[in-house]
Enzyme design. Sequence first.
Site, PDB file in Angstrom:
ATOM      1  N   TYR A 172      -5.347 -19.729   1.909  1.00 21.32           N
ATOM      2  CA  TYR A 172      -6.093 -20.730   0.891  1.00 21.32           C
ATOM      3  C   TYR A 172      -7.130 -20.159   0.114  1.00 21.32           C
ATOM      4  CZ  TYR A 172      -5.004 -24.930   3.545  1.00 21.32           C
ATOM      5  OH  TYR A 172      -4.303 -26.010   4.301  1.00 21.32           O
ATOM      6  N   LYS A 217       2.083 -14.495  12.923  1.00 17.72           N
ATOM      7  CA  LYS A 217       3.530 -14.319  12.492  1.00 17.72           C
ATOM      8  C   LYS A 217       3.697 -12.828  12.319  1.00 17.72           C
ATOM      9  CE  LYS A 217       7.626 -15.672  11.190  1.00 17.72           C
ATOM     10  NZ  LYS A 217       8.646 -16.515  12.100  1.00 17.72           N
ATOM     11  N   ASP A 266       6.086 -20.185  14.452  1.00 21.12           N
ATOM     12  CA  ASP A 266       7.117 -21.252  14.736  1.00 21.12           C
ATOM     13  C   ASP A 266       7.491 -21.519  16.150  1.00 21.12           C
ATOM     14  OD1 ASP A 266       7.877 -18.720  15.175  1.00 21.12           O
ATOM     15  OD2 ASP A 266       9.951 -18.596  14.183  1.00 21.12           O
ATOM     16  N   ASP A 284      -3.764 -25.732   9.506  1.00 20.69           N
ATOM     17  CA  ASP A 284      -3.654 -26.873   8.690  1.00 20.69           C
ATOM     18  C   ASP A 284      -2.422 -27.448   9.481  1.00 20.69           C
ATOM     19  OD1 ASP A 284      -4.147 -28.621   6.893  1.00 20.69           O
ATOM     20  OD2 ASP A 284      -2.494 -27.717   5.701  1.00 20.69           O
ATOM     21  N   ASP A 290      -1.983 -31.010  12.426  1.00 23.36           N
ATOM     22  CA  ASP A 290      -1.715 -32.297  12.341  1.00 23.36           C
ATOM     23  C   ASP A 290      -0.534 -32.773  13.366  1.00 23.36           C
ATOM     24  OD1 ASP A 290      -2.875 -32.737   9.824  1.00 23.36           O
ATOM     25  OD2 ASP A 290      -1.383 -33.443   8.766  1.00 23.36           O
TER      26      ASP A 290
HETATM   27  C1  IPM Z   1      -7.181 -30.643   6.111  1.00 28.95           C
HETATM   28  C2  IPM Z   1      -6.723 -30.836   4.869  1.00 28.95           C
HETATM   29  C3  IPM Z   1      -7.230 -30.045   3.834  1.00 28.95           C
HETATM   30  C4  IPM Z   1      -6.549 -28.758   4.159  1.00 28.95           C
HETATM   31  C5  IPM Z   1      -7.062 -30.430   2.449  1.00 28.95           C
HETATM   32  C6  IPM Z   1      -7.449 -31.856   1.989  1.00 28.95           C
HETATM   33  C7  IPM Z   1      -7.385 -29.491   1.316  1.00 28.95           C
HETATM   34  O1  IPM Z   1      -5.318 -31.095   4.985  1.00 28.95           O
HETATM   35  O2  IPM Z   1      -8.504 -30.734   6.295  1.00 28.95           O
HETATM   36  O3  IPM Z   1      -6.372 -30.251   7.158  1.00 28.95           O
HETATM   37  O4  IPM Z   1      -5.649 -28.506   3.683  1.00 28.95           O
HETATM   38  O5  IPM Z   1      -7.526 -27.652   4.627  1.00 28.95           O
HETATM   39 MG    MG Z   2      -4.549 -30.701   6.739  1.00 32.83          MG
END
Ligand code: IPM
Ligand code: MG
Length: 359
Positions: free
Chosen positions: A141, A192, A224, A248, A252
């Site tokens: 990042y 990884k 993975d 990240d 999710d």
């Molecule tokens: C998160 C989001 C952020 C990230 C974005 C909005 C920059 O996806 O907090 O997970 O990628 O960190």
């Molecule tokens: Mg995110």
Amino acid sequence: MPKKIVLLPGDGIGPEIVAEARKVLEKVDQLFKLDLSFETDLIGGSALDVHGVPLADSTLDRCRSADAILMGSVGGPKWDHFEPALRPEKGLLRLRYDLGLYANLRPAILYPQLADASTLKREVVAGLDILIVRELTGGIYFGKPRGIRTLENGEREGFNTYVYAEHEIERIGRTAFEMARKRKGKLCSVDKANVLEVTVLWREVMDRLAPEYPDVQLSHMYVDNAAMQLVRAPKQFDVIVTGNMFGDILSDAAAMLTGSIGMLPSAALNKESRGLYEPVHGSAPDIAGQGIANPLATILSASMMLRYSLAQKEAADAIDAAVGRVLDQGYRTADIYSEGMKKVGTAEMGDAVVAALAN
Ligand code: IPM
Ligand code: MG
């Protein structure tokens, strides 16, 4: 001295959900005499509209002097075509980076009341309680060089750099070991290392720390496989520690195991445990302004804020219990609704939590 909380509602559903979290904070302030004070400022697209940048220096200064920050969400179609340096997300990334908020805690807890909201079978997710510890101020990042350049033949090439220094790995590793120690004592480091040198070093540093935490059982997994295991048998995990981008993505996936990303809070802490608190979900522009978004992730983020940055465990426990109670009472926003439950909007959900706090 009152505790200064900076509220950054942001874009999309952000203002609606932060308003509900504020109601809840005001209620616990009254009940537990916390002496909280609130200031509100802009971030993301709403800051771009006013200041031409996604995070103004004045906002950054205000956040620096705060005891804690509670954010809604950033981004939306209106700003999607902006150049990379001026995207709403950059405001959030700058805030994380400049305040040194390297330790991102993302719990994924399945509320028993919502076991059927998950797309996975009940027996796979019932009782799920995972904590993802994501490194938040390094890795690909922020690595340099980065950009899009034009080659001699005229073709363009995009590039980023995946880099971690040992001290960055060590400090997030320590956060994760400490967290695991207070939970079930299991830590899985995700990398990884079969392909990327940066994560060979990551694995080495984690192994080096392990003897200092003999009560924690450390394991390693390739990313993975971790993605696969998260949907196959998620309950094998207790704490997961990983880098910025893998975290990240995996967070999710972990969020969805619980049925709704609308339920999950997060904390981003610096070395003094000052922090930025935000829901894991995004700005949901498709439902913004309709009063139907789920405010619980933000309310639970406010609870994490009380717990980690303000050392107000009792008030935090009270909020968590109140959220459990409104779920028991059958209140559901659209994202977690199932038949026979009481469908409510954003504000009604916030009011229900406030009411549950009072009893
Ligand atoms: C998160 C989001 C952020 C990230 C974005 C909005 C920059 O996806 O907090 O997970 O990628 O960190
Ligand atoms: Mg995110």
